[in-house]
Write an enzyme that holds these catalytic residues in place. Sequence first.
Site, PDB file in Angstrom:
ATOM      1  N   LYS A 134       0.847  -1.196   0.000  1.00  7.75           N
ATOM      2  CA  LYS A 134       0.000   0.000   0.000  1.00  7.75           C
ATOM      3  C   LYS A 134       0.880   1.244   0.000  1.00  7.75           C
ATOM      4  O   LYS A 134       2.097   1.172   0.235  1.00  7.75           O
ATOM      5  CB  LYS A 134      -0.920  -0.006   1.221  1.00  7.75           C
ATOM      6  CG  LYS A 134      -0.211   0.071   2.566  1.00  7.75           C
ATOM      7  CD  LYS A 134      -1.191   0.083   3.706  1.00  7.75           C
ATOM      8  CE  LYS A 134      -0.460   0.186   5.046  1.00  7.75           C
ATOM      9  NZ  LYS A 134      -1.390   0.340   6.178  1.00  7.75           N
ATOM     10  N   TYR A 143      17.360  30.590   7.583  1.00  7.70           N
ATOM     11  CA  TYR A 143      16.180  31.308   8.052  1.00  7.70           C
ATOM     12  C   TYR A 143      16.062  31.245   9.572  1.00  7.70           C
ATOM     13  O   TYR A 143      16.242  30.189  10.181  1.00  7.70           O
ATOM     14  CB  TYR A 143      14.923  30.711   7.439  1.00  7.70           C
ATOM     15  CG  TYR A 143      14.775  30.948   5.962  1.00  7.70           C
ATOM     16  CD1 TYR A 143      14.659  32.236   5.450  1.00  7.70           C
ATOM     17  CD2 TYR A 143      14.750  29.874   5.077  1.00  7.70           C
ATOM     18  CE1 TYR A 143      14.513  32.455   4.085  1.00  7.70           C
ATOM     19  CE2 TYR A 143      14.603  30.076   3.711  1.00  7.70           C
ATOM     20  CZ  TYR A 143      14.492  31.366   3.225  1.00  7.70           C
ATOM     21  OH  TYR A 143      14.351  31.577   1.874  1.00  7.70           O
TER      22      TYR A 143
END
Length: 362
Positions: free
Chosen positions: A35, A254
């Site tokens: 899956k 950042y």
Amino acid sequence: MPRPILATIHSAALQHNLDRARRAALDSRVWAVVKANAYGHGIENVFEAFRAADGFALLDLNEAERVRALGWRGPVLLLEGVFEPRDLEVCSRLDLWHAVHCDAQIDWLAAHKTQVPHRVFLKMNSGMNRLGFTPERFRAAWTRLNALPQVDEISLMTHFSDADGPRGIAHQLEVFEETTRDLPGERSIANSAALLRHAAAARADWVRPGILLYGSSPDFPEHDAAHWQLLPTMTLSTRLISVQTLKAGDTIGYGSRFTAEGPMRIGVAAVGYADGYPRHCDTGTPVLVNGVRTRMVGRVSMDMITVDLTPVPDAGLGSDVTLWGRASNGAVLSIDDVAKTAGTVGYELMCAVARRVPVVAD
């Protein structure tokens, strides 16, 4: 040249982990759970390695069609069953086995016109409280299914909520066994954690290994992948595209989340959250540079991270960077170690690799 990031799928490791599952399963048949596009590896990339499985278990019809298109003629199981009545037409056409976990799915079967009866897996909610019939309603659901001409054989299944922890499986196993004691049909109960930790108790006709097939430990951090003799099946790698020399007090990236305490070299690697690398990784997340373990520093950007080159003085532009998996020198960085730093699990990192990242099978 293309951007140097790459996800490499290791076929031999996939085969090894399937063999490991089969050894734990003893005489049980083994579903290879593929899956979520084979946990982010790509169904087409794992198919040959998993041909030795007894069946493929997956989630949706598109995945089932892909497995059939690859030439698989054995059992294919839809783990959540069908999502609407017309899905049953595809099940008939592709000869899919499917879970039944609610009354609506039985109603759809009762109205379905088919020449060939279906093989279904009736799911019990033995304590997970997601899908399935409660023990009090399970036998009535079985009776309804058994009366339908659209149903050929009924197998029985459940799913464990705590196989990876101290509570274990005994409380759910007792409920399942007591409720199904005199019902015919094959059983499927063991996921990866149950298969490795509770193999004797969780033995049944079918086992459903998922994450262990992909080299991640189902009960990390109590046990790592090496403890269970599992091999990493995916390597996410890139290269350094820049090197900066910092002095004491310089900050990186950042938010200036990292401040150099003294002179140091920093490498900039071509990977970021747009590639699926977790943005919430922070300073200290392990990384391999030229196969040497070091750390990420500062904040993850969309397309770049920065790494401490102090332990790798010979590293420079173009040096190999391994985000998880196996470096070219054989050093391994477990995906579970990275996931722990990111506050998540290896499953998520595998499944989150972005479509822009090229994928190759070795």
